[in-house]
Scaffold this motif. Structure first.
Motif, PDB file in Angstrom:
ATOM      1  N   PHE A 197       4.764   2.290  17.267  1.00  0.00           N
ATOM      2  CA  PHE A 197       3.945   1.544  16.090  1.00  0.00           C
ATOM      3  C   PHE A 197       3.000   0.197  16.705  1.00  0.00           C
ATOM      4  O   PHE A 197       3.327  -0.393  17.379  1.00  0.00           O
ATOM      5  CB  PHE A 197       5.096   0.836  15.234  1.00  0.00           C
ATOM      6  N   THR A 198       2.001   0.506  16.433  1.00  0.00           N
ATOM      7  CA  THR A 198       0.932  -0.692  17.065  1.00  0.00           C
ATOM      8  C   THR A 198       0.889  -1.812  16.337  1.00  0.00           C
ATOM      9  O   THR A 198       0.852  -2.713  16.602  1.00  0.00           O
ATOM     10  CB  THR A 198      -0.533   0.079  17.270  1.00  0.00           C
ATOM     11  N   ASN A 199       0.612  -1.811  14.959  1.00  0.00           N
ATOM     12  CA  ASN A 199       0.606  -2.802  13.985  1.00  0.00           C
ATOM     13  C   ASN A 199       0.433  -2.504  12.689  1.00  0.00           C
ATOM     14  O   ASN A 199       0.108  -1.417  12.339  1.00  0.00           O
ATOM     15  CB  ASN A 199      -0.426  -3.924  14.357  1.00  0.00           C
ATOM     16  N   LEU A 200       0.613  -3.348  11.704  1.00  0.00           N
ATOM     17  CA  LEU A 200       0.202  -3.198  10.454  1.00  0.00           C
ATOM     18  C   LEU A 200      -0.557  -4.143   9.629  1.00  0.00           C
ATOM     19  O   LEU A 200      -0.053  -5.178   9.668  1.00  0.00           O
ATOM     20  CB  LEU A 200       1.326  -2.680   9.510  1.00  0.00           C
ATOM     21  N   SER A 201      -1.911  -3.729   9.090  1.00  0.00           N
ATOM     22  CA  SER A 201      -2.468  -4.990   8.419  1.00  0.00           C
ATOM     23  C   SER A 201      -3.079  -4.418   7.314  1.00  0.00           C
ATOM     24  O   SER A 201      -3.379  -3.161   7.183  1.00  0.00           O
ATOM     25  CB  SER A 201      -3.482  -5.733   9.281  1.00  0.00           C
ATOM     26  N   HIS A 202      -3.816  -5.215   6.467  1.00  0.00           N
ATOM     27  CA  HIS A 202      -4.598  -4.877   5.276  1.00  0.00           C
ATOM     28  C   HIS A 202      -5.537  -3.709   5.638  1.00  0.00           C
ATOM     29  O   HIS A 202      -6.539  -3.794   6.115  1.00  0.00           O
ATOM     30  CB  HIS A 202      -5.274  -5.988   4.750  1.00  0.00           C
ATOM     31  N   ASP A 203      -5.172  -2.557   4.830  1.00  0.00           N
ATOM     32  CA  ASP A 203      -5.959  -1.304   4.869  1.00  0.00           C
ATOM     33  C   ASP A 203      -5.555  -0.249   3.971  1.00  0.00           C
ATOM     34  O   ASP A 203      -4.386  -0.183   3.802  1.00  0.00           O
ATOM     35  CB  ASP A 203      -6.198  -0.636   6.404  1.00  0.00           C
ATOM     36  N   HIS A 204      -6.397   0.471   3.553  1.00  0.00           N
ATOM     37  CA  HIS A 204      -5.862   1.685   2.833  1.00  0.00           C
ATOM     38  C   HIS A 204      -5.117   1.455   1.361  1.00  0.00           C
ATOM     39  O   HIS A 204      -4.089   2.100   0.897  1.00  0.00           O
ATOM     40  CB  HIS A 204      -5.099   2.702   3.518  1.00  0.00           C
ATOM     41  N   LEU A 205      -5.338   0.085   1.168  1.00  0.00           N
ATOM     42  CA  LEU A 205      -4.460  -0.389  -0.126  1.00  0.00           C
ATOM     43  C   LEU A 205      -4.881   0.362  -1.344  1.00  0.00           C
ATOM     44  O   LEU A 205      -3.940   0.398  -2.586  1.00  0.00           O
ATOM     45  CB  LEU A 205      -4.047  -1.906  -0.321  1.00  0.00           C
ATOM     46  N   ASP A 206      -6.025   0.758  -1.430  1.00  0.00           N
ATOM     47  CA  ASP A 206      -6.433   1.655  -2.774  1.00  0.00           C
ATOM     48  C   ASP A 206      -5.720   2.878  -2.903  1.00  0.00           C
ATOM     49  O   ASP A 206      -5.354   3.420  -3.736  1.00  0.00           O
ATOM     50  CB  ASP A 206      -8.097   1.983  -2.342  1.00  0.00           C
ATOM     51  N   TYR A 207      -5.304   3.411  -1.780  1.00  0.00           N
ATOM     52  CA  TYR A 207      -4.352   4.382  -1.614  1.00  0.00           C
ATOM     53  C   TYR A 207      -2.902   4.197  -1.724  1.00  0.00           C
ATOM     54  O   TYR A 207      -2.057   4.963  -2.378  1.00  0.00           O
ATOM     55  CB  TYR A 207      -4.586   5.312  -0.264  1.00  0.00           C
ATOM     56  N   HIS A 208      -2.241   3.213  -1.408  1.00  0.00           N
ATOM     57  CA  HIS A 208      -0.636   3.095  -0.867  1.00  0.00           C
ATOM     58  C   HIS A 208      -0.497   1.898  -2.156  1.00  0.00           C
ATOM     59  O   HIS A 208       0.535   1.690  -2.395  1.00  0.00           O
ATOM     60  CB  HIS A 208      -0.435   2.416   0.413  1.00  0.00           C
ATOM     61  N   GLY A 209      -1.440   1.126  -2.645  1.00  0.00           N
ATOM     62  CA  GLY A 209      -0.985   0.168  -3.673  1.00  0.00           C
ATOM     63  C   GLY A 209      -0.558  -0.991  -2.869  1.00  0.00           C
ATOM     64  O   GLY A 209      -0.923  -2.231  -3.505  1.00  0.00           O
ATOM     65  N   VAL A 233       7.701  -0.524  19.836  1.00  0.00           N
ATOM     66  CA  VAL A 233       7.295  -1.268  18.739  1.00  0.00           C
ATOM     67  C   VAL A 233       6.617  -2.634  19.092  1.00  0.00           C
ATOM     68  O   VAL A 233       7.070  -3.263  19.803  1.00  0.00           O
ATOM     69  CB  VAL A 233       8.414  -1.333  17.584  1.00  0.00           C
ATOM     70  N   ASN A 234       5.602  -2.830  18.640  1.00  0.00           N
ATOM     71  CA  ASN A 234       4.776  -4.140  18.877  1.00  0.00           C
ATOM     72  C   ASN A 234       5.753  -5.176  17.985  1.00  0.00           C
ATOM     73  O   ASN A 234       5.360  -5.029  16.507  1.00  0.00           O
ATOM     74  CB  ASN A 234       3.251  -4.072  18.417  1.00  0.00           C
ATOM     75  N   THR A 235       6.358  -5.988  18.382  1.00  0.00           N
ATOM     76  CA  THR A 235       7.278  -6.894  17.418  1.00  0.00           C
ATOM     77  C   THR A 235       6.345  -8.391  17.205  1.00  0.00           C
ATOM     78  O   THR A 235       7.093  -9.135  16.543  1.00  0.00           O
ATOM     79  CB  THR A 235       8.697  -7.119  18.101  1.00  0.00           C
ATOM     80  N   ASP A 236       5.497  -8.363  17.868  1.00  0.00           N
ATOM     81  CA  ASP A 236       4.631  -9.655  17.540  1.00  0.00           C
ATOM     82  C   ASP A 236       3.859  -9.372  15.974  1.00  0.00           C
ATOM     83  O   ASP A 236       3.452 -10.373  15.503  1.00  0.00           O
ATOM     84  CB  ASP A 236       3.331  -9.832  18.667  1.00  0.00           C
ATOM     85  N   ASP A 237       3.807  -7.838  15.612  1.00  0.00           N
ATOM     86  CA  ASP A 237       3.405  -7.752  14.217  1.00  0.00           C
ATOM     87  C   ASP A 237       4.460  -8.188  13.387  1.00  0.00           C
ATOM     88  O   ASP A 237       5.529  -7.595  13.590  1.00  0.00           O
ATOM     89  CB  ASP A 237       2.910  -6.150  14.475  1.00  0.00           C
ATOM     90  N   TYR A 238       4.036  -8.622  12.373  1.00  0.00           N
ATOM     91  CA  TYR A 238       5.251  -9.086  11.229  1.00  0.00           C
ATOM     92  C   TYR A 238       5.909  -7.827  10.738  1.00  0.00           C
ATOM     93  O   TYR A 238       7.295  -7.783  10.787  1.00  0.00           O
ATOM     94  CB  TYR A 238       4.544  -9.678  10.065  1.00  0.00           C
ATOM     95  N   TRP A 239       5.211  -6.545  10.318  1.00  0.00           N
ATOM     96  CA  TRP A 239       5.803  -5.505  10.366  1.00  0.00           C
ATOM     97  C   TRP A 239       6.460  -4.644  11.286  1.00  0.00           C
ATOM     98  O   TRP A 239       7.627  -4.049  10.993  1.00  0.00           O
ATOM     99  CB  TRP A 239       5.061  -4.301   9.327  1.00  0.00           C
ATOM    100  N   GLY A 240       5.975  -4.956  12.428  1.00  0.00           N
ATOM    101  CA  GLY A 240       6.849  -4.401  13.616  1.00  0.00           C
ATOM    102  C   GLY A 240       8.220  -4.900  13.876  1.00  0.00           C
ATOM    103  O   GLY A 240       9.035  -4.270  14.159  1.00  0.00           O
ATOM    104  N   GLU A 241       8.214  -6.310  13.623  1.00  0.00           N
ATOM    105  CA  GLU A 241       9.373  -6.837  13.751  1.00  0.00           C
ATOM    106  C   GLU A 241      10.470  -6.540  12.751  1.00  0.00           C
ATOM    107  O   GLU A 241      11.743  -6.249  13.030  1.00  0.00           O
ATOM    108  CB  GLU A 241       9.412  -8.348  13.568  1.00  0.00           C
ATOM    109  N   ILE A 242      10.101  -6.165  11.593  1.00  0.00           N
ATOM    110  CA  ILE A 242      10.901  -5.749  10.323  1.00  0.00           C
ATOM    111  C   ILE A 242      11.296  -4.149  10.789  1.00  0.00           C
ATOM    112  O   ILE A 242      12.806  -3.895  10.997  1.00  0.00           O
ATOM    113  CB  ILE A 242      10.248  -5.539   9.171  1.00  0.00           C
TER     114      ILE A 242
END
Ligand code: ADP
Length: 483
Positions: A197-209, A233-242
């Motif tokens: 898991f590299t990271n998660l940030s704003h993208d594809h929200l037209d698809y995922h909502g 997992v990259n745990t510096d990323d907010y979603w990675g930590e979760i």
């Protein structure tokens, strides 16, 4: 595979066309009617823009001996299997048809918003240089037995994966797994040895909502780990930590990567000039001199390092391969102009990627930074405002220009760019619609020590012109070409 086996594989009864000899051999599988030949199994998929069920007649005319679909009570002259989810069924039958070609390999899945391609390519390089033959399915190319093939989507369907892998002698398989692929069951049936898991940030929200839905889609990869499989997992990323917390609650081992001192692979320090990264692996400090630039790439390095070490590659050999890695074409590729300015071409198409790319240049640019970018037609428009504000802040001048238009006319895109520019009114921005002219203008105005950053297209050497409806090949239409 014989026709009668389909019932067992799908665990359902065959409908219609029962007069057909069920001892018939299936000669191929396809979800594209024009590809169907005599004896093929046709799988009808309901896509974003087109519905494969409308192509059943054409598939039968082309020789389909059986059909899988989701619509009930179809009256067709060949055996029909009505399933709850055709995409899932496609994965299932293609695994059986090709005799489970992924099952004898070490399988690595890489997911995240940004960094999948760079991390996968680097990891492949490390493994190949250290005695592992390694196949790769990614957004820039697929590589099997050392031979490269072009790609349509980041993650193909399991049908294409299995078809290509059927003749593969590779020991390891790396797959970039997009969120679209996970929600569309494209890799259902694969069991992963390692999931990154590299990271998660704003993208594809037209698809995922929402970000929560987007995260849930990515998370599915980690439920597909083998019993002894591991997550990185990259745990510096907010979603990675979760994610790491959730995995730990489920007893799934996660190798953590980040700046936090508890990270298994810790990013200790990074200096830009001279380029130097200090990694900490347990108690050992490891100096690395990477060729590739940018703080974001240090995360990609740490992720690939952590995975290679888990697979058993020696530490020094891993570092040697990292230092030799020249990066992926179109991911921060630097060109020198005859006037002494530099041009960086990068694939950043999300706010986070843009931030990292521009920040990387800002840190080393003693002159002016000119940023040139646009927005793709038919893609998540909610990220545009954030992208423009990042560009305005980190560059001295930005030029809004055309990217791929897809089904958006040049008139509409021009109005969009002008409206955005007028609305946000950043003093350092302007619009030059023609991308070539915009690049020429930027290069002509840049002097020694200046940097021009061109983002969005990466290594793609074409621009998708306006076409309505979009004339992508049927696979892209059926499977949402927007990843
Ligand atoms: P992906 O395959 O996920 O799109 P890439 O490795 O192709 O990722 O990188 C795409 C762009 O994202 C790069 O050009 C760069 O701008 C940015 N990027 C790469 N790695 C990272 C990262 N770890 N964090 C944030 N941005 C990144």
């Amino acid at each position: 595979m014989k026709l009668h086996e389909l019932g067992h594989i799908l665990d359902i009864e065959m409908e219609a066309g029962s007069l057909i000899n069920t001892e018939t051999w299936i000669t191929g599988i396809s979800y594209r009617s024009q590809e169907v030949k005599e004896g093929y199994l046709f799988v009808a998929i309901k896509g974003h823009q087109k519905d494969g069920h409308q192509y059943i007649t054409q598939a039968i005319e082309n020789g389909a001996c059986a059909v899988i679909g989701e619509e009930e009570n179809l009256d067709i002259p060949v055996p029909y299997f009505c399933v709850g989810n055709s995409r899932r069924a496609l994965s299932l039958v293609s695994d059986h048809y090709y005799n489970f070609p992924t099952h004898d390999k070490i399988i690595i899945g890489v997911t995240g918003t940004n960094g999948k391609t760079t991390t996968s390519s680097l990891l492949r390089n490390i493994l190949e240089e250290n005695g592992f033959s390694c196949a790769l399915f990614g957004s820039t190319k697929n590589i099997i037995n050392g031979v490269s093939y072009t790609t349509v989507n980041t993650t193909p369907t399991l049908l294409e994966i299995n078809r290509l892998l059927a003749g593969s002698e590779d020991e390891v398989l790396i797959i970039e797994v997009s969120s679209h692929a996970l929600t569309q069951h494209r890799v259902d049936g694969i069991l992963f040895d390692y999931a990154l898991f590299t990271n998660l940030s704003h993208d594809h929200l037209d698809y995922h909502g929402s970000m929560e839905n987007y995260f849930s889609a990515k998370k599915k990869l980690f439920s597909m780990l083998k019993k002894n499989g591991k997550a990185i997992v990259n745990t510096d990323d907010y979603w990675g930590e979760i994610l790491a917390d959730e995995l730990s609650a489920q007893g799934i081992p996660a190798i953590t990567v980040g700046e936090n001192k508890q990270s298994d692979v810790k990013l200790e320090r990074y200096t830009f000039e001279p380029r130097k990264l200090l990694l900490k692996d347990r108690e050992e400090i490891i100096p690395v001199k990477p060729f590739i630039y940018g703080y974001h790439n240090m995360y990609n390095i740490a992720m690939a390092y952590g995975t290679a070490r888990q697979i058993g590659v020696d530490m020094e050999a891993t570092i040697r391969s990292i230092e030799q890695f020249k990066g992926v074409e179109g991911r921060f590729t630097v060109i020198f102009t005859h006037r002494g300015s530099k041009v960086a071409i990068d694939y950043a198409h999300t706010p986070d990627a843009l931030f990292h790319c521009l920040n990387t240049v800002r840190e080393q640019c003693d002159g002016k930074l000119i940023h040139l970018f646009g927005f793709r037609g038919d893609r998540d428009s909610t990220k545009r405002e954030e992208m423009i504000s990042i560009s305005s802040e980190l560059s001295d001048q930005y030029i809004l220009t055309f990217d791929d238009l897809n089904s958006v006319s040049s008139e509409v895109m021009k109005n969009t760019l002008v409206e955005i520019q007028e609305k946000y009114g950043y003093h350092n921005g302007r619009v030059i619609m023609d991308r070539t002219k915009a690049i020429e203008d930027a290069v002509a105005s840049a002097r020694e020590k200046d940097w021009i950053v061109i983002t969005g297209k990466g290594l793609e050497k074409y621009q998708q012109k306006y076409q309505h409806p979009v004339q992508n090949d049927e696979e892209a239409v059926l499977f949402l070409g927007s990843e």
